[in-house]
Write an enzyme that holds these catalytic residues in place. Structure first.
Site, PDB file in Angstrom:
ATOM      1  N   ASP A 155     -55.594 -65.203  28.090  1.00  0.00           N
ATOM      2  CA  ASP A 155     -56.420 -65.573  26.925  1.00  0.00           C
ATOM      3  C   ASP A 155     -56.467 -64.431  25.909  1.00  0.00           C
ATOM      4  O   ASP A 155     -56.302 -64.626  24.704  1.00  0.00           O
ATOM      5  CB  ASP A 155     -57.822 -66.040  27.348  1.00  0.00           C
ATOM      6  CG  ASP A 155     -58.485 -65.140  28.384  1.00  0.00           C
ATOM      7  OD1 ASP A 155     -57.828 -64.187  28.852  1.00  0.00           O
ATOM      8  OD2 ASP A 155     -59.664 -65.383  28.715  1.00  0.00           O
ATOM      9  N   ASP A 162     -44.333 -70.181  28.501  1.00  0.00           N
ATOM     10  CA  ASP A 162     -44.010 -71.343  27.666  1.00  0.00           C
ATOM     11  C   ASP A 162     -44.962 -71.375  26.468  1.00  0.00           C
ATOM     12  O   ASP A 162     -44.538 -71.517  25.320  1.00  0.00           O
ATOM     13  CB  ASP A 162     -44.157 -72.619  28.502  1.00  0.00           C
ATOM     14  CG  ASP A 162     -43.844 -73.864  27.694  1.00  0.00           C
ATOM     15  OD1 ASP A 162     -42.835 -73.847  26.966  1.00  0.00           O
ATOM     16  OD2 ASP A 162     -44.611 -74.844  27.772  1.00  0.00           O
ATOM     17  N   ASP A 176     -44.208 -70.131  22.194  1.00  0.00           N
ATOM     18  CA  ASP A 176     -44.367 -71.034  21.040  1.00  0.00           C
ATOM     19  C   ASP A 176     -45.302 -70.373  20.021  1.00  0.00           C
ATOM     20  O   ASP A 176     -45.050 -70.405  18.817  1.00  0.00           O
ATOM     21  CB  ASP A 176     -44.968 -72.382  21.461  1.00  0.00           C
ATOM     22  CG  ASP A 176     -43.902 -73.448  21.692  1.00  0.00           C
ATOM     23  OD1 ASP A 176     -42.791 -73.073  22.115  1.00  0.00           O
ATOM     24  OD2 ASP A 176     -44.183 -74.637  21.457  1.00  0.00           O
ATOM     25  N   TYR A 226     -44.765 -75.329  37.392  1.00  0.00           N
ATOM     26  CA  TYR A 226     -43.651 -76.220  37.048  1.00  0.00           C
ATOM     27  C   TYR A 226     -42.977 -76.775  38.302  1.00  0.00           C
ATOM     28  O   TYR A 226     -42.440 -77.874  38.283  1.00  0.00           O
ATOM     29  CB  TYR A 226     -42.592 -75.465  36.235  1.00  0.00           C
ATOM     30  CG  TYR A 226     -42.830 -75.431  34.742  1.00  0.00           C
ATOM     31  CD1 TYR A 226     -43.908 -74.735  34.216  1.00  0.00           C
ATOM     32  CD2 TYR A 226     -41.967 -76.075  33.865  1.00  0.00           C
ATOM     33  CE1 TYR A 226     -44.118 -74.677  32.848  1.00  0.00           C
ATOM     34  CE2 TYR A 226     -42.170 -76.030  32.497  1.00  0.00           C
ATOM     35  CZ  TYR A 226     -43.243 -75.336  31.994  1.00  0.00           C
ATOM     36  OH  TYR A 226     -43.438 -75.294  30.636  1.00  0.00           O
ATOM     37  N   LYS A 266     -53.583 -64.236  34.812  1.00  0.00           N
ATOM     38  CA  LYS A 266     -54.993 -64.637  34.787  1.00  0.00           C
ATOM     39  C   LYS A 266     -55.583 -64.220  36.131  1.00  0.00           C
ATOM     40  O   LYS A 266     -56.105 -65.033  36.904  1.00  0.00           O
ATOM     41  CB  LYS A 266     -55.082 -66.157  34.537  1.00  0.00           C
ATOM     42  CG  LYS A 266     -56.477 -66.695  34.323  1.00  0.00           C
ATOM     43  CD  LYS A 266     -57.102 -66.318  32.994  1.00  0.00           C
ATOM     44  CE  LYS A 266     -58.542 -66.798  32.925  1.00  0.00           C
ATOM     45  NZ  LYS A 266     -59.279 -66.268  31.748  1.00  0.00           N
TER      46      LYS A 266
HETATM   47  C1  IPM Z   1     -39.171 -74.938  26.822  1.00  0.00           C
HETATM   48  C2  IPM Z   1     -39.615 -76.387  26.839  1.00  0.00           C
HETATM   49  C3  IPM Z   1     -39.514 -76.911  28.247  1.00  0.00           C
HETATM   50  C4  IPM Z   1     -40.459 -76.099  29.122  1.00  0.00           C
HETATM   51  C5  IPM Z   1     -39.814 -78.419  28.382  1.00  0.00           C
HETATM   52  C6  IPM Z   1     -38.925 -79.255  27.493  1.00  0.00           C
HETATM   53  C7  IPM Z   1     -39.710 -78.886  29.815  1.00  0.00           C
HETATM   54  O1  IPM Z   1     -40.887 -76.519  26.287  1.00  0.00           O
HETATM   55  O2  IPM Z   1     -38.017 -74.669  27.196  1.00  0.00           O
HETATM   56  O3  IPM Z   1     -39.958 -74.079  26.441  1.00  0.00           O
HETATM   57  O4  IPM Z   1     -41.663 -76.389  29.191  1.00  0.00           O
HETATM   58  O5  IPM Z   1     -39.990 -75.157  29.757  1.00  0.00           O
HETATM   59 MN    MN Z   2     -41.732 -74.683  25.491  1.00  0.00          MN
END
Ligand code: IPM
Ligand code: MN
Length: 372
Positions: free
Chosen positions: A221, A245, A249, A142, A189
């Site tokens: 993975d 990240d 999710d 990032y 990884k």
């Molecule tokens: C999160 C989001 C952010 C990230 C984006 C919006 C930059 O997906 O906070 O998880 O990737 O960190």
């Molecule tokens: Mn995210």
């Protein structure tokens, strides 16, 4: 207690959900006799439109001078559809994380029993899942050097970690494990990436300070697979920015919906609290977004930044009671949900406020009986 809180709604449904999160904080202040002073600021697409800058100086100054931040989301389809745009809403979020030193992102994945059916994963696999992610937030690919060469035909993003960045978040993860099931799973990884080999080395070193905690390493993975195969095998998960990240999710499905997941970003000073979901422009303006992630973020704010455990518990109990009473927003409703129990964003917020009153008066009466 007197505290100053900045509300940073951002873009899309960020505005809709933080409105409800703020109401909950106001209600808590009233019920428990605290003085919370609120101010708001702009970030993301909105801020670009107004000032050309996704994180205006005025916003940053306010953020540096408050006790906690309740944040919504940033993003806009305009930028997703045009990758050539140079100024982007997400830059505001990343700069804010860096400037405020928010290097540890805590993402608790806790399944409310009432939502067992809301996930597409089998209930018997999910029941009892309780995972706390520590996602590193100010390093990795990032923030590494990025650019183009060969007349734009080659692009690169450098995945980079420094030892101290790994150490400080590893300590936080091990300390948290002490208050839980005493297990840390570090995800990397290391079979391919040098930055992951440093990650593993440093985590091993830090673990020597915590002989009471079991440490295991998994490759990203395999971890992605095991997370849905057997979520109960995880307690604290420690990982880098990009892997964290993606994994969180995925893990949102363990909690039923992205709309349920809160997060806390902490580090050097002020704490920032936000849902893990994004700006969701597909449902923006419809009033149907689930405000519970923002409300649960407010609960984390009360607990972590202000040490107000009882107040934080009251918010969580109000969410539990609301779900138990059968109320749902569309994203967490299922075929058994009665039509009149499907609420919009504002109605869900109001329902939580009603429950809060009941929970708080119960807590107060238990406390005063205990004192007699
Ligand atoms: C999160 C989001 C952010 C990230 C984006 C919006 C930059 O997906 O906070 O998880 O990737 O960190
Ligand atoms: Mn995210």
């Amino acid at each position: 207690m007197e505290k100053k809180i900045i509300i940073l709604p951002g873009d899309g449904i960020g505005k809709e959900v933080t409105t409800e999160g703020k109401k909950v904080l106001e209600k808590i202040a009233g019920l428990f006799n605290h003085q919370f002073e609120f101010d708001s600021a702009t970030i993301g697409h909105d801020a670009i439109e107004a000032t050309g800058n996704p994180l205006p100086d005025e916003t940053l100054t306010k953020l540096k001078n408050c006790d906690a931040i309740l944040f919504g989301a940033v993003g806009h389809p305009k930028y997703d559809n045009d990758p050539t745009l140079k100024v982007r809403p997400e830059q505001g979020l990343l700069k804010m994380r860096k400037e405020l030193g928010l290097y540890a992102n805590l993402r608790p994945i806790k399944l409310f029993d009432e939502l067992l059916e809301a996930s597409s994963i089998k209930p018997e696999i999910l029941k009892g899942s309780d995972i706390l992610f520590f996602r590193e937030l100010t390093g990795d690919v990032y923030f590494g050097e990025k650019g183009r060469k060969d007349e734009g035909k080659t692009a690169y993003d450098l995945m980079i970690y420094q030892k101290y960045e790994i150490e400080r978040i590893a300590h936080k993860a091990f300390q948290a494990a002490r208050t839980r099931k005493k297990k840390v799973t570090s995800v990397d990884k290391a079979n391919v990436l040098e930055s992951s080999r440093l990650w593993r080395e440093v985590v091993n070193e830090v673990s020597k300070h915590y002989p009471d905690i079991t440490l295991e390493h998994q490759f990203i993975d395999a971890a992605a697979m095991k997370l849905i195969q057997n979520p109960k095998s995880f307690d604290v998960v420690l990982t880098g920015n990009l892997f964290g990240d993606i994994l969180t999710d995925e893990a949102s499905q363990i909690a039923g919906s992205m709309g349920m997941l809160a997060s806390a970003s902490v580090g050097d000073k002020v704490g920032l609290y936000e849902p893990i979901h994004g700006s969701a422009h597909d449902i923006t303006g419809k009033g149907i977004a689930n405000p519970l992630a923002s409300i649960l973020s407010a609960a984390l704010l009360l607990d972590i930044s202000f040490g107000l455990k009882e107040e934080s518990d009251a918010v969580i109990k109000a969410v539990e009671a609301t779900l138990k009473a059968g109320y749902r927003t569309a994203d967490i409703a299922d075929s058994k949900t009665a039509k009149d129990k499907i609420l919009n964003t504002q109605q869900m917020g109001t329902q939580i406020l009603n429950e809060l009153k009941k929970v708080a008066s119960y807590q107060t009466s238990v406390a005063s009986n205990g004192n007699q």
